[in-house]
Design an enzyme around this catalytic site. Structure first.
Site, PDB file in Angstrom:
ATOM      1  N   SER A  96       0.315   4.171   0.758  1.00 13.54           N
ATOM      2  CA  SER A  96       0.177   5.050   1.910  1.00 13.54           C
ATOM      3  C   SER A  96       0.588   4.334   3.206  1.00 13.54           C
ATOM      4  O   SER A  96       0.494   4.909   4.280  1.00 13.54           O
ATOM      5  CB  SER A  96      -1.257   5.570   2.011  1.00 13.54           C
ATOM      6  OG  SER A  96      -2.127   4.507   2.214  1.00 13.54           O
ATOM      7  N   GLU A  97       1.007   3.087   3.087  1.00 12.38           N
ATOM      8  CA  GLU A  97       1.489   2.420   4.279  1.00 12.38           C
ATOM      9  C   GLU A  97       2.975   2.117   4.129  1.00 12.38           C
ATOM     10  O   GLU A  97       3.797   3.012   4.051  1.00 12.38           O
ATOM     11  CB  GLU A  97       0.642   1.193   4.585  1.00 12.38           C
ATOM     12  CG  GLU A  97      -0.782   1.591   4.979  1.00 12.38           C
ATOM     13  CD  GLU A  97      -1.648   0.434   5.395  1.00 12.38           C
ATOM     14  OE1 GLU A  97      -1.471  -0.059   6.524  1.00 12.38           O
ATOM     15  OE2 GLU A  97      -2.491  -0.012   4.583  1.00 12.38           O
ATOM     16  N   MET A  98       3.347   0.810   3.949  1.00 10.39           N
ATOM     17  CA  MET A  98       4.774   0.502   3.893  1.00 10.39           C
ATOM     18  C   MET A  98       5.369   0.799   2.518  1.00 10.39           C
ATOM     19  O   MET A  98       6.587   0.933   2.362  1.00 10.39           O
ATOM     20  CB  MET A  98       4.997  -0.947   4.302  1.00 10.39           C
ATOM     21  CG  MET A  98       4.630  -1.167   5.772  1.00 10.39           C
ATOM     22  SD  MET A  98       4.157  -2.847   6.121  1.00 10.39           S
ATOM     23  CE  MET A  98       5.682  -3.439   6.770  1.00 10.39           C
ATOM     24  N   ASN A 151       0.841  -1.207   0.000  1.00 10.38           N
ATOM     25  CA  ASN A 151       0.000   0.000   0.000  1.00 10.38           C
ATOM     26  C   ASN A 151       0.880   1.262   0.000  1.00 10.38           C
ATOM     27  O   ASN A 151       1.685   1.461   0.897  1.00 10.38           O
ATOM     28  CB  ASN A 151      -0.904  -0.023   1.231  1.00 10.38           C
ATOM     29  CG  ASN A 151      -1.958   1.079   1.177  1.00 10.38           C
ATOM     30  OD1 ASN A 151      -1.841   2.023   0.384  1.00 10.38           O
ATOM     31  ND2 ASN A 151      -2.966   0.963   2.017  1.00 10.38           N
TER      32      ASN A 151
END
Lengths: 307, 690
Positions: free
Chosen positions: A117-119, A115
């Site tokens: 917007s994550e990792m 993702n």
């Protein structure tokens, strides 16, 4: 007379509840220990994020009940924000994520890694990184017998670790197994839990996590578009604010509560639930009893985390 | 034969390969079919379980969705298994695979309905449970008639909700809309009751909010065609399998019939083999019998005979031959001859004394053998004679003709039986003296031949080693009683110098082509001996010597060499020999006369004398045959013959010599008759030197 008849009818209906609506967690779960140990290493490895600043454990901290004690995940944005569900006992959830968009742990585990917007890694980058580590090369060679570590191998190992994250032997499980007695308050809280109808949604081994339900059944709960509800998947109006029922296991140590992390205490969470879901305003006494019951759902730390 | 074996092996190999292929084909089909049907059945069962769990979830208040979820997950897995089954990936199963895919699609749809059901079910259950409880709570606080009317309304709504939930009928929902409206319009002065009304209403609203999707979900779950598709998959698949199993049955039938055919063929081969073996055995027996038996007479044949005599200890064998059998054939025809042979065989078998272990054989055209293995008291000859007598007395009747036969027999007890008996038989035929001859070495030509060969070897050896020497027998002038000449007689010495006692050495020498050499030796040696002796001498030559160019040449060479004494020589020519070349003889006689050589006819009067040619020739002496002389003193007939010869000789001016003068009586008689010379043991034996 008619009323008495009705009461009998209702009681009769209640008598159908002979099945065990809640089952204790198994004491052990089958998993591959070597893979799980490897998965554990990966779970805590920040190499799995683009900037080497996040690991899985960054949001699913075993010390914080498999979640984190913040409202949202550190990278939550307007497109996607939610309170972080605990990784403990996640293997027993029928779907993963608040809206169940992942059907199992395997699907779940790969999403945050990739993702943006994550990792925010790519499969290729992950594979490049992991394959340039001599240690991982050796471990994967030994355990998986592969010379090249693929993304799928990494996810598989993490999943194997997550399987091991179960918290058995809670007081309530011991009670269910007939090993101990609950305190009167806990016992009454459980009775209320059933009588009031909490159990119609919070049932099964995870006491939740096995169906989608609307938040705000009787009294509506405000809908906000950036929370991951079923509507995000189906687009049906009636699926607004419909979420996977969260598990109540370890609920006492997985605050804050609800998809929006808006509630800090169990008491308030119970009160709000009763109001929105059941249309009931509970007395403080009832709340205390129910909270006492909910506190019995905190289990032992997973074995794999002990060393 | 080998080709058959190859072909058969090839067929066996083919069938095996086919069978193995068929076996794996069948196994694959059957196990795949079983597997797929099992999955279909599992799916069917799981769906039923899912359905029943749905109704349990609706019915049971404290229901755990885990059960339902578990069955749904399991169903997902089974569908996945089915759609990925490699057997269904075959192109001919594409339709079924498509059906599976559409089933999967329907199932995903159904799952959505189930989730919707679950989402609706919880609030429905809760409100349906909670509303009566609320009603009950209100009843407890009823104060006036209006409250009672309100209670009535609540109860009516609750029961309608119950009815509609349990009947799943939306019609009831419309029915109670009015009542709800009424409830909404209800106003209480009491704040608690006002709140109660709101709570009750929101619960009712919740119920109806979810009831629609609840009913929809249940209807969708009930109406979705998953089960139809599944049963269609099953039936289509089963039908397909039946089709395939027909192929299997066909193959099975083919293989079974091949197998049975094979067994049948093997049985047939076994039976045929058995039959062939029997026939072969029969044929072998027949062949063996025919090898050992004569086809005409059915008697054991020569082969049998040879076999039998191998084991015999004391053989006594009679070889019977029909005299002049050919004339029977000529006279009566071969069929009669065959009949005689057949009948004789039968007769012989009937008369041979079985107690002596006799066995009758046919050994040649008209040769029958009778073999005994026994030492007997009776003379063999006597037995044979009796048998012959009986044969000759037997009347053979052929087409009303009485045919008698005469037979001759050779008897032997010596190996080789057949040869010795044959010699005896031949001897009998030759001598015609007796119908039965017992074999002995004396009559055995073979023995003579062996003897002769030995002699020839000895003779050759003697010639080579100069052991052929002349001996001289004196011839006396009967008037002067003085020895006037000598006859040179050939003597052959053995290695130790003894004279070989051979009567017929000249005959053997002639057969061995050594004769001319002997003549030459005798000529040379006699001449050499007599050139210094004052005696006449005679040498025996034969017509062959005269005819033989080489000998003749040598004779004249010697005569030339010894011209001065050749007038003393007399050639004694064997009178008994046939003179073939008459001219040659005359020529020879003329030439030797030139040397003064005299000619004597040897053994004159023996029987072959050809007087006619002698009359006009230059014959000087008749040497009268010894057989006429030796008994002349008592045999008047012989004397008469001799007197005639002498009388003839005197008239033709030929001198006579008597041989075999072996006694005084003979000598006296010879002198009396007027024979000029005498020779014989009485006069003198042959000696080495004069």
């Amino acid at each position: 007379m008619i009323y008495k008849g009705l009461v009998i009818l209702i009681l009769c209906c209640s008598y159908f509840s002979i099945a065990d609506p809640i089952k204790p967690l198994p004491l052990n779960i089958e998993y591959n220990r070597e893979k799980a140990q490897l998965g554990k290493k990966l779970f805590f490895d920040k190499m799995l994020s683009r900037d080497y600043d996040l690991s899985c454990a960054s949001c699913h901290d075993p010390k914080q009940g498999g979640t984190i004690y913040t409202k949202f995940s550190p990278r939550a944005s307007e497109d996607l924000m939610s309170n972080v569900p605990t990784v403990f006992n996640a293997v027993f959830n029928f779907r993963q994520f608040w809206n169940g968009r992942a059907k199992d742990l395997y699907e779940q585990a790969s999403i945050p890694i990739l993702n943006p917007s994550e990792m925010s890694l790519t499969k290729e980058e992950l594979e490049r990184r992991i394959n340039s580590s001599k240690e991982y090369k050796k471990l994967f060679k030994d355990i998986y017998g592969v010379d090249y570590i693929s993304f799928e191998h990494v996810v598989d190992a993490i999943v194997e670790f997550e399987k091991a994250l179960i918290t058995p032997n809670s007081r309530f499980d011991k009670y269910l197994r007939g090993e101990i007695q609950l305190t009167p308050s806990e016992q009454e809280g459980f009775t209320l839990f059933k009588q009031l109808g909490c159990i119609t949604c919070h049932n099964g081994v995870n006491i939740g996590g096995n169906s989608f339900q609307k938040f705000g059944v009787v009294n509506p709960y405000k809908w906000e578009p950036y929370f991951p509800d079923r509507y995000k998947i189906t687009g049906r109006e009636e699926d607004k604010n419909v979420y996977k029922v969260p598990s109540l296991r370890n609920v006492a140590i997985t605050y804050p509560y609800f998809h929006d992390g808006s509630v800090q205490t169990l008491e308030e969470a119970v009160k709000k639930m009763a109001y929105h879901q059941l249309g009931i305003e509970l007395s403080d006494e009832e709340i205390t009893k129910i909270v006492d019951f909910l506190k019995t759902l905190t289990g032992d730390m997973p074995d794999i985390l002990k060393d | 034969m080998f080709k058959k074996v190859y072909i058969f092996s090839l067929i066996v190999l083919l069938v095996t390969v086919m069978f193995l292929y068929f076996d794996s084909y069948t196994k694959n089909i059957i196990t795949s079919h079983e597997r797929i049907l099992r999955i279909i059945k599992t799916i069917e069962g799981l769906e039923t379980k899912v359905d029943s769990e749905i109704f349990r979830a609706g019915l049971i208040l404290y229901y755990s969705y885990d059960e339902l979820n578990r069955y749904m997950d399991e169903l997902d897995k089974q569908i996945d298994l089915l759609s990925k089954d490699k057997y269904l990936q075959k192109p001919e199963y594409a339709d079924i695979l498509n059906m599976v895919k559409s089933y999967q699609k329907l199932w995903i749809e159904k799952k959505e309905h189930i989730e919707n059901f679950k989402t609706a079910n919880s609030p429905i259950k809760n409100t349906a449970m909670y509303l009566p409880l609320l009603t009950l709570k209100f009843i407890q606080s009823v104060q006036n008639i209006s409250d009672l009317r309100y209670t009535y309304l609540l109860t009516k709504i609750v029961s309608s909700i119950y009815l509609s939930r349990n009947s799943m009928d939306l019609d009831f929902v419309f029915d109670i809309q009015r009542d709800i409206k009424k409830l909404k319009e209800y106003r209480f002065n009491d704040k608690d009751k006002e709140t109660f009304n709101q709570t009750f209403l929101s619960n009712v609203n919740t119920f109806f909010y979810f009831f629609h999707s609840y009913i929809d979900a249940i209807n969708n779950i009930l109406n979705i065609k998953t089960k139809e598709v599944l049963s269609k998959i099953e039936s289509t698949f089963s039908k397909r399998f039946r089709k395939e199993s027909r192929t299997i049955s066909m193959f099975t039938a083919v293989f079974t019939s091949m197998f049975l055919g094979g067994i049948g063929y093997i049985l047939y081969l076994l039976l045929r083999l058995e039959k062939d073996n029997k026939n072969l055995q029969k044929l072998r027996n027949t062949l063996e019998y025919s090898i050992r038996h004569d086809s005409l007479t059915d008697l054991p044949n020569r082969y049998s005979f040879e076999e039998d005599i191998k084991h015999i200890k004391n053989p006594f064998f009679i070889l019977v031959n029909i005299d002049d059998f050919r004339s029977i054939n000529d006279l009566y025809g071969t069929r009669a001859g065959d009949y005689i042979l057949w009948e004789l065989a039968r007769f012989l078998k009937s008369i041979v004394p079985e107690e002596l272990g006799g066995r009758v054989y046919r050994l040649g055209a008209d040769d029958f053998g009778i073999l005994f293995d026994m030492k007997i008291e009776m003379s063999y000859e006597e037995i044979a004679k009796q048998i012959i007598e009986r044969i000759e007395n037997h009347k053979f009747i052929y087409e009303n003709n009485e045919i008698s036969i005469s037979v001759t027999a050779g008897i032997t007890t010596r190996h080789p039986l057949l040869e010795t008996a044959d010699i005896a038989l031949k001897h009998s035929h030759k001598t015609k003296r007796s119908k039965v001859v017992v074999y002995s070495y004396e009559i055995d030509n073979k023995k003579q031949i062996e003897e002769n060969l030995k002699l020839i070897r000895a003779l050759k050896d003697a010639i080579q080693k100069d052991r052929v020497v002349p001996y001289y027998q004196p011839i006396m002038n009967n008037q002067t009683e003085k020895i006037e000449k000598y006859e040179a007689l050939i003597r052959v010495l053995d290695s130790s110098g003894n004279i070989l006692n051979v009567d017929n050495i000249l005959i053997i020498a002639k057969e061995a082509k050594l004769y001319s050499q002997l003549t030459k030796i005798m000529l040379y040696k006699t001449f050499m001996y007599f050139r210094n002796k004052n005696y006449d001498f005679s040498i025996n030559i034969s017509i062959e010597d005269i005819v033989n160019e080489s000998t003749k040449e040598y004779i004249f060479l010697i005569l030339d060499e010894f011209k001065d004494i050749s007038y003393r020589l007399t050639f004694e020519i064997l009178e008994s020999e046939e003179v073939k070349d008459y001219e040659e003889f005359i020529e020879f006689a003329k030439r030797i006369k030139e040397y003064g050589v005299k000619i004597a006819i040897d053994d004159f009067g023996r029987g072959y004398s050809n007087f006619s040619y002698l009359i006009n020739r230059d014959i000087d002496f008749f040497k009268i045959d010894g057989s006429l002389i030796k008994n002349i003193h008592k045999d008047t007939n012989a004397r008469l013959v001799v007197e005639t010869i002498v009388s003839f000789a005197k008239k033709t001016n030929i001198k006579t010599v008597a041989e075999f003068v072996n006694s005084k009586e003979v000598f006296e008689a010879v002198k009396e008759i007027g024979i000029d010379y005498s020779q014989g043991y009485y006069i003198g034996v042959p000696v080495e030197s004069v």
